[in-house]
Design an enzyme around this catalytic site. Sequence first.
Site, PDB file in Angstrom:
ATOM      1  CG  ASP A   1       5.686   3.842   0.850  1.00  0.00           C
ATOM      2  OD1 ASP A   1       5.963   4.576   1.817  1.00  0.00           O
ATOM      3  OD2 ASP A   1       4.522   3.617   0.465  1.00  0.00           O
TER       4      ASP A   1
ATOM      5  CE1 TYR B   1      -3.731   2.453   0.565  1.00  0.00           C
ATOM      6  CE2 TYR B   1      -2.455   3.269   2.420  1.00  0.00           C
ATOM      7  CZ  TYR B   1      -3.514   3.411   1.545  1.00  0.00           C
ATOM      8  OH  TYR B   1      -4.347   4.494   1.645  1.00  0.00           O
TER       9      TYR B   1
ATOM     10  CE  LYS C   1       0.891   5.080   8.202  1.00  0.00           C
ATOM     11  NZ  LYS C   1       0.859   4.197   7.088  1.00  0.00           N
TER      12      LYS C   1
HETATM   13  C1  LIG Z   1       0.259   4.706   5.685  1.00  0.00           C
HETATM   14  C2  LIG Z   1       1.033   4.470   4.462  1.00  0.00           C
HETATM   15  C3  LIG Z   1       0.972   5.336   3.354  1.00  0.00           C
HETATM   16  C4  LIG Z   1      -0.016   6.460   3.269  1.00  0.00           C
HETATM   17  O1  LIG Z   1       0.200   7.426   4.229  1.00  0.00           O
HETATM   18  P1  LIG Z   1      -1.014   8.429   4.591  1.00  0.00           P
HETATM   19  O2  LIG Z   1      -0.389   9.387   5.553  1.00  0.00           O
HETATM   20  O3  LIG Z   1      -2.080   7.578   5.174  1.00  0.00           O
HETATM   21  O4  LIG Z   1      -1.447   9.067   3.334  1.00  0.00           O
HETATM   22  C5  LIG Z   1       1.826   5.123   2.292  1.00  0.00           C
HETATM   23  N1  LIG Z   1       2.696   4.103   2.309  1.00  0.00           N
HETATM   24  C6  LIG Z   1       2.788   3.248   3.332  1.00  0.00           C
HETATM   25  C7  LIG Z   1       3.801   2.149   3.293  1.00  0.00           C
HETATM   26  C8  LIG Z   1       1.948   3.384   4.436  1.00  0.00           C
HETATM   27  O5  LIG Z   1       2.014   2.499   5.435  1.00  0.00           O
END
Ligand SMILES: *Cc1c(COP(=O)(O)O)cnc(C)c1O
Length: 414
Positions: free
Chosen positions: A224, A129, A252
């Site tokens: 990511d 994701y 995060k």
């Molecule tokens: C949470 C997450 C996102 C998206 O971040 P948001 O702040 O919710 O837009 C993208 N990549 C990874 C790996 C994530 O865990």
Amino acid sequence: MTPGGVNSPVRAFRGVGGEPFFVDRAEGPRIWDVDGNSYLDYVLSWGPLILGHAHPDVVEAIGLAAARGTSYGAPTPAEVELAQLIREFVPSMQRLRFVNSGTEATMSAVRLARAFTGRDLLLKFDGCYHGHGDSFLVKAGSGVATLGLPNSPGVPAELSRLTLTAPFNDLEAVEAVFRAHADRIAAVIVEPAVGNAGFILPEDGYLPGLRRITAAAGALLIFDEVMTGFRVAPGGAQGHFGVRPDLTTLGKVIGGGLPVGAYGGRSEIMDWVAPRGPVYQAGTLSGNPLAMAAGLAQLRVLRVMDPYPELERRTRRLVEGLLANAAELGVPAVGAHLGSMWGVFFAEGPVRCYATALTSDTRLFGRFFHACLQRGVFFAPSAFEAGFLSTAHQDADVDHTIDCARDALRAARG
Ligand SMILES: *Cc1c(COP(=O)(O)O)cnc(C)c1O
């Protein structure tokens, strides 16, 4: 009022049934609902709160910043300080740009990769994701997986066609994609340890293999690390596994619970970003002073206390306890952890990719989740999400959780 009663789909309990509790407040490892029930929290706002809820340093920093004004639309020293602190831990981010969410970070990184390489195709992995940007809603993880929506309506087919997919932990599949599309792939984007299909570690040689294949083809490698950054290790997965991506996305933890994302990498690539370069990307609230203050406060605590060995030990204790419960009760289960990220699947295993994650018993998980909640333990409401631990969780909390989870699993197994 809002679709499904929530402002982000994973918060609804669709993966486990029932209705989410509404939160009143939280402190340390605990969260209280509006009815006064309290839970040991392993969701932690889905990752950001590595110091637990309402850490005094973070709360104080936000208050001090707010008193000086909530937003200026002009640069501040805190942005520079946070960028420097991040680069200290993640040296591959020679330059970086702050945005307001992980989604913004990944969308911007891909636009930049396409501009820099002059190519359009993107390769991502099933079950990973990368936020809700159009290009990523192809075989995505997290809520997309929980709700069983492999592709989202509203994303033009022309755009989806530019996103290629392959199974995680399978280098031959990546090589096949590159053979077929050789010089048209702008970037490979990957969660270097997958946290959005449950928790899945990369196998030995997998990340170095991605590095080798992308470098040979002139494609960029994007890690990511929105979830893994400052979570699996102080330098993220790239620090732990010793693989240097071209671009990195963060979110995060770097926001301390406020909305922050960042993307960055090699200077020669980042120099393509406006106003230095031609790739447009902007944000009214980017680098927001409250968000910078919260992120700085959290990362400074992490730098001073270096909690990672302790977090790793406690997380292992939790996962081993949960697996021992399952073994005792004859329930097939496999688990993994790294730093303060962890996951357990009710499956025979091994789980090495999204397809094998799907073999897990999600109905048992749903019953287990609710039985845990009744006993005051809040795990993520989906079999396809990673769990977290914070520095506020003590050994006694972990041991209590394992005990609750044993009773819960006994009840759930029936
Ligand atoms: C949470 C997450 C996102 C998206 O971040 P948001 O702040 O919710 O837009 C993208 N990549 C990874 C790996 C994530 O865990």
